[in-house]
Design a protein around this motif. Structure first.
Motif, PDB file in Angstrom:
ATOM      1  N   ALA A  35       0.830  -1.198   0.000  1.00 27.91           N
ATOM      2  CA  ALA A  35       0.000   0.000   0.000  1.00 27.91           C
ATOM      3  C   ALA A  35       0.866   1.249   0.000  1.00 27.91           C
ATOM      4  O   ALA A  35       2.056   1.199   0.305  1.00 27.91           O
ATOM      5  CB  ALA A  35      -0.919   0.006   1.216  1.00 27.91           C
ATOM      6  N   TRP A  36       0.231   2.333  -0.348  1.00 26.19           N
ATOM      7  CA  TRP A  36       0.818   3.663  -0.227  1.00 26.19           C
ATOM      8  C   TRP A  36      -0.058   4.487   0.724  1.00 26.19           C
ATOM      9  O   TRP A  36      -1.288   4.475   0.613  1.00 26.19           O
ATOM     10  CB  TRP A  36       0.897   4.369  -1.568  1.00 26.19           C
ATOM     11  N   VAL A  48      -3.746   5.973   0.650  1.00 25.94           N
ATOM     12  CA  VAL A  48      -3.790   6.359  -0.763  1.00 25.94           C
ATOM     13  C   VAL A  48      -4.306   5.211  -1.625  1.00 25.94           C
ATOM     14  O   VAL A  48      -5.308   5.354  -2.318  1.00 25.94           O
ATOM     15  CB  VAL A  48      -2.394   6.792  -1.247  1.00 25.94           C
ATOM     16  N   ALA A  49      -3.609   4.076  -1.591  1.00 25.75           N
ATOM     17  CA  ALA A  49      -3.977   2.951  -2.452  1.00 25.75           C
ATOM     18  C   ALA A  49      -3.332   1.685  -1.921  1.00 25.75           C
ATOM     19  O   ALA A  49      -2.313   1.740  -1.224  1.00 25.75           O
ATOM     20  CB  ALA A  49      -3.521   3.200  -3.887  1.00 25.75           C
ATOM     21  N   ALA A  50      -3.916   0.535  -2.275  1.00 28.68           N
ATOM     22  CA  ALA A  50      -3.375  -0.759  -1.868  1.00 28.68           C
ATOM     23  C   ALA A  50      -3.563  -1.758  -2.999  1.00 28.68           C
ATOM     24  O   ALA A  50      -4.443  -1.597  -3.854  1.00 28.68           O
ATOM     25  CB  ALA A  50      -4.055  -1.260  -0.596  1.00 28.68           C
ATOM     26  N   TYR A  95       4.520   7.164   1.834  1.00 29.25           N
ATOM     27  CA  TYR A  95       5.105   5.985   2.448  1.00 29.25           C
ATOM     28  C   TYR A  95       4.586   4.714   1.790  1.00 29.25           C
ATOM     29  O   TYR A  95       3.391   4.595   1.510  1.00 29.25           O
ATOM     30  CB  TYR A  95       4.762   5.919   3.924  1.00 29.25           C
ATOM     31  N   CYS A  96       5.470   3.781   1.603  1.00 29.59           N
ATOM     32  CA  CYS A  96       5.143   2.448   1.135  1.00 29.59           C
ATOM     33  C   CYS A  96       4.993   1.544   2.360  1.00 29.59           C
ATOM     34  O   CYS A  96       5.740   1.694   3.343  1.00 29.59           O
ATOM     35  CB  CYS A  96       6.284   1.979   0.238  1.00 29.59           C
ATOM     36  N   ALA A  97       4.045   0.607   2.296  1.00 31.10           N
ATOM     37  CA  ALA A  97       3.819  -0.294   3.427  1.00 31.10           C
ATOM     38  C   ALA A  97       3.489  -1.691   2.934  1.00 31.10           C
ATOM     39  O   ALA A  97       2.879  -1.848   1.868  1.00 31.10           O
ATOM     40  CB  ALA A  97       2.689   0.231   4.291  1.00 31.10           C
ATOM     41  N   GLY A  98       3.860  -2.691   3.722  1.00 31.85           N
ATOM     42  CA  GLY A  98       3.572  -4.082   3.404  1.00 31.85           C
ATOM     43  C   GLY A  98       2.820  -4.754   4.531  1.00 31.85           C
ATOM     44  O   GLY A  98       3.135  -4.535   5.705  1.00 31.85           O
ATOM     45  N   SER A 103      -5.901  -3.328   2.710  1.00 31.49           N
ATOM     46  CA  SER A 103      -6.639  -2.546   3.689  1.00 31.49           C
ATOM     47  C   SER A 103      -6.261  -1.087   3.573  1.00 31.49           C
ATOM     48  O   SER A 103      -5.157  -0.747   3.135  1.00 31.49           O
ATOM     49  CB  SER A 103      -6.311  -3.058   5.094  1.00 31.49           C
ATOM     50  N   GLY A 104      -7.170  -0.234   3.978  1.00 36.81           N
ATOM     51  CA  GLY A 104      -6.882   1.190   4.047  1.00 36.81           C
ATOM     52  C   GLY A 104      -6.509   1.648   5.434  1.00 36.81           C
ATOM     53  O   GLY A 104      -6.401   2.855   5.680  1.00 36.81           O
ATOM     54  N   ILE A 105      -6.277   0.698   6.334  1.00 37.74           N
ATOM     55  CA  ILE A 105      -5.996   1.015   7.729  1.00 37.74           C
ATOM     56  C   ILE A 105      -4.507   0.811   7.993  1.00 37.74           C
ATOM     57  O   ILE A 105      -3.965  -0.273   7.784  1.00 37.74           O
ATOM     58  CB  ILE A 105      -6.840   0.140   8.664  1.00 37.74           C
ATOM     59  N   SER A 106      -3.848   1.835   8.477  1.00 39.99           N
ATOM     60  CA  SER A 106      -2.387   1.778   8.590  1.00 39.99           C
ATOM     61  C   SER A 106      -1.899   0.693   9.537  1.00 39.99           C
ATOM     62  O   SER A 106      -0.872   0.061   9.283  1.00 39.99           O
ATOM     63  CB  SER A 106      -1.836   3.139   9.021  1.00 39.99           C
ATOM     64  N   HIS A 107      -2.619   0.424  10.616  1.00 39.84           N
ATOM     65  CA  HIS A 107      -2.095  -0.562  11.560  1.00 39.84           C
ATOM     66  C   HIS A 107      -2.270  -2.005  11.092  1.00 39.84           C
ATOM     67  O   HIS A 107      -1.834  -2.931  11.765  1.00 39.84           O
ATOM     68  CB  HIS A 107      -2.660  -0.355  12.975  1.00 39.84           C
TER      69      HIS A 107
END
Length: 122
Positions: A35-36, A48-50, A95-98, A103-107
């Motif tokens: 996700a971003w 932003v997007a996943a 930020y990039c996340a894995g 999901s649109g939820i950061s945690h």
């Protein structure tokens, strides 16, 4: 553990485009949804997007639909964010996340990059 490194940020005029990249290293990139997110000064981090592990499912924040496109190349261990028709309000650190689910939820995301600055001038 997955390490993520973003690149491609910079300064662009309103109406312009940028493509962000997130290179992953470590175990099992292809097993992760990616996700971003973004965070503007003085604001909370915003989804932003996943994209699913195989690219088969994508999910966007309403304000990004039609302007941003997320994609991934599992052979290169890289996820991308194509941003078109940029607006000054898109200015933020991206930020990039894995994680394990789209999901649109950061945690819901376990791994994060250090971020790349995007500045859109009016």
């Amino acid at each position: 553990q997955v390490q993520l490194v973003e690149s491609g940020g910079g300064l662009v005029q309103a109406g312009g485009s940028l493509r962000l990249s997130c290179a992953a290293s470590g175990r099992a990139f292809t097993a992760h949804a990616m996700a971003w997110f973004r965070q503007a000064p003085g604001k909370e981090r915003e989804f932003v997007a996943a994209i699913a592990w195989n690219g088969g499912t994508t999910y966007y924040a309403d304000s990004m639909k039609g302007r941003f496109t997320i994609s991934r190349d599992n052979a290169k261990n890289t996820v991308y964010l194509q941003m078109n028709s940029l607006k000054p309000e898109d200015t933020a650190v991206y930020y990039c996340a894995g994680g394990r689910v789209v999901s649109g939820i950061s945690h819901h995301y376990d791994y994060w990059g250090q971020g790349t600055q995007v500045t859109v001038s009016s």
